[in-house]
Design a protein around this motif. Structure first.
Motif, PDB file in Angstrom:
ATOM      1  N   GLY A 392      25.319 -14.031  46.226  1.00 45.11           N
ATOM      2  CA  GLY A 392      26.984 -13.002  45.893  1.00 45.11           C
ATOM      3  C   GLY A 392      26.498 -11.960  45.987  1.00 45.11           C
ATOM      4  O   GLY A 392      25.526 -11.186  46.656  1.00 45.11           O
ATOM      5  N   VAL A 393      27.895 -11.325  45.724  1.00 49.05           N
ATOM      6  CA  VAL A 393      27.826  -9.631  46.011  1.00 49.05           C
ATOM      7  C   VAL A 393      28.417  -9.404  44.447  1.00 49.05           C
ATOM      8  O   VAL A 393      29.382  -9.966  44.695  1.00 49.05           O
ATOM      9  N   GLY A 394      28.913  -8.009  43.502  1.00 45.73           N
ATOM     10  CA  GLY A 394      29.499  -8.121  42.703  1.00 45.73           C
ATOM     11  C   GLY A 394      29.107  -7.095  42.569  1.00 45.73           C
ATOM     12  O   GLY A 394      29.505  -6.096  43.235  1.00 45.73           O
ATOM     13  N   ILE A 395      30.209  -6.414  41.346  1.00 40.50           N
ATOM     14  CA  ILE A 395      30.559  -4.704  40.514  1.00 40.50           C
ATOM     15  C   ILE A 395      30.431  -4.121  39.935  1.00 40.50           C
ATOM     16  O   ILE A 395      30.635  -5.152  38.918  1.00 40.50           O
ATOM     17  N   ASN A 396      29.111  -3.486  39.201  1.00 39.43           N
ATOM     18  CA  ASN A 396      29.042  -2.895  38.454  1.00 39.43           C
ATOM     19  C   ASN A 396      29.398  -1.626  37.473  1.00 39.43           C
ATOM     20  O   ASN A 396      29.598  -0.823  38.085  1.00 39.43           O
ATOM     21  N   PHE A 397      30.507  -2.408  36.858  1.00 39.43           N
ATOM     22  CA  PHE A 397      31.205  -0.787  36.837  1.00 39.43           C
ATOM     23  C   PHE A 397      30.135  -0.781  34.471  1.00 39.43           C
ATOM     24  O   PHE A 397      29.695  -1.017  33.758  1.00 39.43           O
ATOM     25  N   ILE A 398      29.366   1.314  35.097  1.00 36.59           N
ATOM     26  CA  ILE A 398      29.229   1.637  33.380  1.00 36.59           C
ATOM     27  C   ILE A 398      30.331   2.148  33.117  1.00 36.59           C
ATOM     28  O   ILE A 398      30.863   3.532  33.362  1.00 36.59           O
ATOM     29  N   LEU A 399      29.738   1.535  32.157  1.00 37.70           N
ATOM     30  CA  LEU A 399      30.944   1.709  30.633  1.00 37.70           C
ATOM     31  C   LEU A 399      30.627   2.729  29.709  1.00 37.70           C
ATOM     32  O   LEU A 399      28.919   2.881  29.032  1.00 37.70           O
ATOM     33  N   PRO A 400      31.140   3.370  28.975  1.00 35.54           N
ATOM     34  CA  PRO A 400      30.366   4.500  27.994  1.00 35.54           C
ATOM     35  C   PRO A 400      29.930   3.447  26.511  1.00 35.54           C
ATOM     36  O   PRO A 400      30.652   2.350  26.442  1.00 35.54           O
ATOM     37  N   TYR A 401      28.690   3.817  26.049  1.00 38.17           N
ATOM     38  CA  TYR A 401      28.580   3.467  24.817  1.00 38.17           C
ATOM     39  C   TYR A 401      27.313   2.333  25.624  1.00 38.17           C
ATOM     40  O   TYR A 401      27.562   0.879  24.656  1.00 38.17           O
ATOM     41  N   ASP A 402      26.869   2.033  26.258  1.00 36.92           N
ATOM     42  CA  ASP A 402      25.883   1.159  27.448  1.00 36.92           C
ATOM     43  C   ASP A 402      26.887  -0.068  26.994  1.00 36.92           C
ATOM     44  O   ASP A 402      25.953  -1.172  27.404  1.00 36.92           O
ATOM     45  N   LEU A 403      28.031  -0.043  27.528  1.00 33.91           N
ATOM     46  CA  LEU A 403      28.325  -1.375  27.822  1.00 33.91           C
ATOM     47  C   LEU A 403      28.663  -1.354  29.711  1.00 33.91           C
ATOM     48  O   LEU A 403      28.881  -0.708  30.538  1.00 33.91           O
ATOM     49  N   ILE A 404      28.119  -2.869  29.731  1.00 37.35           N
ATOM     50  CA  ILE A 404      28.218  -2.380  31.692  1.00 37.35           C
ATOM     51  C   ILE A 404      29.447  -4.504  31.192  1.00 37.35           C
ATOM     52  O   ILE A 404      29.048  -5.615  31.208  1.00 37.35           O
ATOM     53  N   LEU A 405      29.717  -3.830  32.764  1.00 37.09           N
ATOM     54  CA  LEU A 405      30.946  -4.833  33.021  1.00 37.09           C
ATOM     55  C   LEU A 405      30.815  -5.216  34.555  1.00 37.09           C
ATOM     56  O   LEU A 405      30.676  -4.388  35.132  1.00 37.09           O
ATOM     57  N   SER A 406      30.458  -7.081  34.630  1.00 38.19           N
ATOM     58  CA  SER A 406      30.233  -6.909  36.367  1.00 38.19           C
ATOM     59  C   SER A 406      30.580  -8.184  36.761  1.00 38.19           C
ATOM     60  O   SER A 406      31.231  -9.071  35.692  1.00 38.19           O
ATOM     61  N   VAL A 407      32.103  -7.779  38.064  1.00 38.67           N
ATOM     62  CA  VAL A 407      32.065  -8.718  38.376  1.00 38.67           C
ATOM     63  C   VAL A 407      31.911  -8.742  39.912  1.00 38.67           C
ATOM     64  O   VAL A 407      31.376  -8.498  40.332  1.00 38.67           O
ATOM     65  N   GLY A 408      32.054 -10.416  39.811  1.00 42.30           N
ATOM     66  CA  GLY A 408      31.479 -11.013  41.726  1.00 42.30           C
ATOM     67  C   GLY A 408      32.081 -12.333  41.897  1.00 42.30           C
ATOM     68  O   GLY A 408      32.779 -13.191  41.279  1.00 42.30           O
ATOM     69  N   PHE A 409      31.353 -12.651  42.536  1.00 38.46           N
ATOM     70  CA  PHE A 409      31.953 -14.059  43.771  1.00 38.46           C
ATOM     71  C   PHE A 409      29.720 -14.128  44.110  1.00 38.46           C
ATOM     72  O   PHE A 409      29.442 -13.676  44.825  1.00 38.46           O
ATOM     73  N   ALA A 410      29.491 -15.106  43.484  1.00 35.16           N
ATOM     74  CA  ALA A 410      27.998 -16.444  44.067  1.00 35.16           C
ATOM     75  C   ALA A 410      28.377 -17.321  44.488  1.00 35.16           C
ATOM     76  O   ALA A 410      29.675 -18.243  44.162  1.00 35.16           O
ATOM     77  N   ARG A 411      27.492 -17.578  45.550  1.00 33.85           N
ATOM     78  CA  ARG A 411      27.596 -19.472  46.545  1.00 33.85           C
ATOM     79  C   ARG A 411      26.426 -19.653  46.075  1.00 33.85           C
ATOM     80  O   ARG A 411      25.266 -18.515  46.005  1.00 33.85           O
ATOM     81  N   ASN A 412      25.961 -21.033  45.611  1.00 36.63           N
ATOM     82  CA  ASN A 412      25.110 -21.606  44.608  1.00 36.63           C
ATOM     83  C   ASN A 412      24.317 -22.209  46.740  1.00 36.63           C
ATOM     84  O   ASN A 412      24.744 -22.720  47.222  1.00 36.63           O
ATOM     85  N   ASP A 413      23.487 -22.711  45.535  1.00 38.13           N
ATOM     86  CA  ASP A 413      22.454 -23.684  47.551  1.00 38.13           C
ATOM     87  C   ASP A 413      23.495 -25.485  47.819  1.00 38.13           C
ATOM     88  O   ASP A 413      22.790 -26.042  48.997  1.00 38.13           O
ATOM     89  N   THR A 414      24.179 -25.842  47.002  1.00 37.62           N
ATOM     90  CA  THR A 414      25.009 -26.829  47.600  1.00 37.62           C
ATOM     91  C   THR A 414      26.125 -26.242  48.186  1.00 37.62           C
ATOM     92  O   THR A 414      26.365 -26.688  48.613  1.00 37.62           O
ATOM     93  N   GLY A 415      26.108 -24.893  48.282  1.00 38.37           N
ATOM     94  CA  GLY A 415      27.406 -24.263  49.481  1.00 38.37           C
ATOM     95  C   GLY A 415      28.513 -24.257  48.264  1.00 38.37           C
ATOM     96  O   GLY A 415      29.794 -23.902  49.056  1.00 38.37           O
ATOM     97  N   ARG A 416      28.284 -24.465  47.700  1.00 43.14           N
ATOM     98  CA  ARG A 416      29.806 -23.885  46.187  1.00 43.14           C
ATOM     99  C   ARG A 416      29.883 -23.112  45.756  1.00 43.14           C
ATOM    100  O   ARG A 416      28.879 -22.333  45.589  1.00 43.14           O
ATOM    101  N   GLY A 417      30.695 -22.597  45.977  1.00 42.72           N
ATOM    102  CA  GLY A 417      31.214 -21.170  45.569  1.00 42.72           C
ATOM    103  C   GLY A 417      32.097 -20.797  44.036  1.00 42.72           C
ATOM    104  O   GLY A 417      33.068 -21.069  43.295  1.00 42.72           O
ATOM    105  N   GLN A 418      31.950 -19.504  43.387  1.00 43.92           N
ATOM    106  CA  GLN A 418      33.105 -19.576  42.452  1.00 43.92           C
ATOM    107  C   GLN A 418      32.552 -17.793  41.904  1.00 43.92           C
ATOM    108  O   GLN A 418      31.834 -16.932  42.515  1.00 43.92           O
ATOM    109  N   PHE A 419      33.726 -17.223  41.857  1.00 41.29           N
ATOM    110  CA  PHE A 419      34.499 -15.776  40.599  1.00 41.29           C
ATOM    111  C   PHE A 419      33.390 -16.038  39.979  1.00 41.29           C
ATOM    112  O   PHE A 419      33.706 -17.260  39.003  1.00 41.29           O
ATOM    113  N   PHE A 420      33.093 -14.657  38.831  1.00 41.20           N
ATOM    114  CA  PHE A 420      32.469 -14.364  37.567  1.00 41.20           C
ATOM    115  C   PHE A 420      32.755 -13.640  37.689  1.00 41.20           C
ATOM    116  O   PHE A 420      32.848 -12.151  38.259  1.00 41.20           O
ATOM    117  N   ILE A 421      33.029 -13.445  35.822  1.00 43.10           N
ATOM    118  CA  ILE A 421      33.315 -11.877  34.825  1.00 43.10           C
ATOM    119  C   ILE A 421      31.892 -12.161  34.173  1.00 43.10           C
ATOM    120  O   ILE A 421      32.252 -12.872  33.492  1.00 43.10           O
TER     121      ILE A 421
END
Length: 428
Positions: A392-421
């Motif tokens: 899938g595709v996502g966005i990584n936010f690099i934040l102060p004090y080594d925090l990483i926030l990732s949001v995105g959308f993924a599709r698995n090998d069965t064709g099911r898609g999902q958003f994640f945080i």
């Protein structure tokens, strides 16, 4: 599709840079930190012949210690082909009581909260003293001391840890049969190691662990029929790490191998667990290829349920982000192409209450990714397993004090898609 995108973007530019000899190294801004703590992270010394890429690499290595808000390294020509190298650091605040608020297993429903006291740069030598406790999900209490540099040129390190935690059962197999139950983990561990050069570390450990369970049929949850396993734990391993920053690196690679032998003292049982991890990071074209592969195995006549491995908790496959897969062994991998959308920058917060909090890092990366892996029990045939995958595709936010926030959308090998945080956009 994501594989095709990777190949379209694979363009590598190489450029030669003028080299110079280091005549002197000057350290600036390290009011509390000993200069040798900084010097041991540099990839060069006085008399070395280097170029500007070595300066950038060492800059990230020093920043990766976690002791500084910002690091700048530059060279000024002295005479002929020699230069003076300047290392400037902005130190973080090193000792404070701190609140604890988070969630376990990358699951927002598993909140915990507490407090602690930490000194991240004890004696100015990057030694760490930590005491913490947390309530809520899987409450714990812990005391730890880490010394990364003992006896100067001997390059030895050690740590001491005492830890207690009440853990909710993770095994869906046992939960379906016997209902929910808890485990109580009490452990003491002493670790010694030696650092060879800038990248290599060997370590060994000895400790004692006691694990007990609640509920009925304890013989199904521990190796001892009493429902209480007491064991000595002996471990060892090797680590080769050239990454410039451990959290969200921009270059280098990691190879880590480690195993632990668990010998029970209250029943005639033992088991061995461990494995291998590889991480690699290389700039290609307009972005960065980031990859991680790992395998963990269990050996023994019987493996206790509290030592099973899982996808769906700390380890995840995007596309199966909330699905739990259990086994005595686990294998997985991730490949990402990270494209800077907002290039990482440092900002000065002029109204910060303390100078050590005044420099903040921000950045945004567009990420194309693919994950795969699975778990299995020793009785299963590995070659017949169906491996899970998602992309899938996502966005990584690099934040102060080594925090990483990732949001995105993924599709698995069965064709099911999902958003994640997720708050594990890096690989640590």
């Amino acid at each position: 599709m994501w594989v095709l995108i990777f190949w379209v973007l694979v363009i590598n530019f190489l450029s030669a840079q003028e080299k110079f000899t280091v005549k002197k190294i000057v350290f600036i801004g390290n009011e509390k930190t000993k200069k040798e703590v900084i010097a041991r992270e540099l990839s060069f010394g006085v008399g070395s012949q280097i170029d500007t890429s070595d300066l950038a690499y060492s800059e990230n290595r020093v920043y990766g210690t976690g002791l500084f808000n910002r690091v700048k390294i530059w060279a000024e020509r002295d005479s002929g082909d020699s230069s003076i190298v300047y290392v400037w650091v902005n130190e973080r605040w090193y000792i404070w009581p701190f609140p604890i608020l988070g969630w376990k297993d990358r699951d927002l429903k598993k909140m915990f909260y507490g407090a602690g006291l930490i000194h991240t740069n004890f004696r100015g030598r990057n030694e760490k003293l930590i005491f913490s406790f947390a309530l809520g999900y899987d409450p714990w209490i812990e005391a730890e001391y880490l010394n990364p540099w003992v006896l100067g040129s001997k390059n030895l390190f050690y740590s001491v840890e005492v830890f207690y935690q009440r853990v909710k059962n993770r095994s869906k197999i046992l939960e379906e049969e016997f209902g929910s139950f808890y485990e109580r983990h009490l452990s003491f561990a002493l670790t010694f190691g030696k650092r060879y050069g800038l990248y290599k570390r060997f370590w060994g450990s000895i400790g004692f662990k006691e694990i007990s369970t609640t509920g009925e049929v304890p013989y199904m949850k521990t190796l001892s029929p009493s429902g209480r396993d007491q064991m000595f734990v002996f471990g060892g391993g090797f680590r080769y790490d050239t990454r410039d920053i451990p959290i969200y690196p921009s270059r280098g690679f990691l190879v880590s191998v480690g195993y632990k032998f668990n010998r029970l003292v209250n029943c005639d049982c033992f088991f061995l667990q461990g494995g291998l991890e590889f991480q690699g990071f290389k700039k290609i074209g307009i972005g960065l290829i980031a990859s991680r592969f790992f395998i963990l195995n269990s050996f023994g006549r019987e493996i206790p349920v509290y030592s099973h491995f899982y996808f769906g908790y700390n380890e995840r496959i995007r596309g199966y982000f909330n699905d739990v897969f259990e086994g005595e062994n686990i294998f997985g991998g991730t490949v990402e192409y990270r494209i800077p959308f907002v290039k990482q920058k440092f900002f000065k917060w002029n109204k910060a209450p303390l100078e050590e909090f005044s420099i903040l890092r921000f950045g945004v990366d567009l990420v194309l990714f693919g994950d795969f892996g699975n778990t299995w029990f020793n009785r299963e045939k590995v070659l017949k397993l169906r491996y899970l995958s998602g992309c899938g595709v996502g966005i990584n936010f690099i934040l102060p004090y080594d925090l990483i926030l990732s949001v995105g959308f993924a599709r698995n090998d069965t064709g099911r898609g999902q958003f994640f945080i997720d708050f594990k956009g890096g690989f640590e």
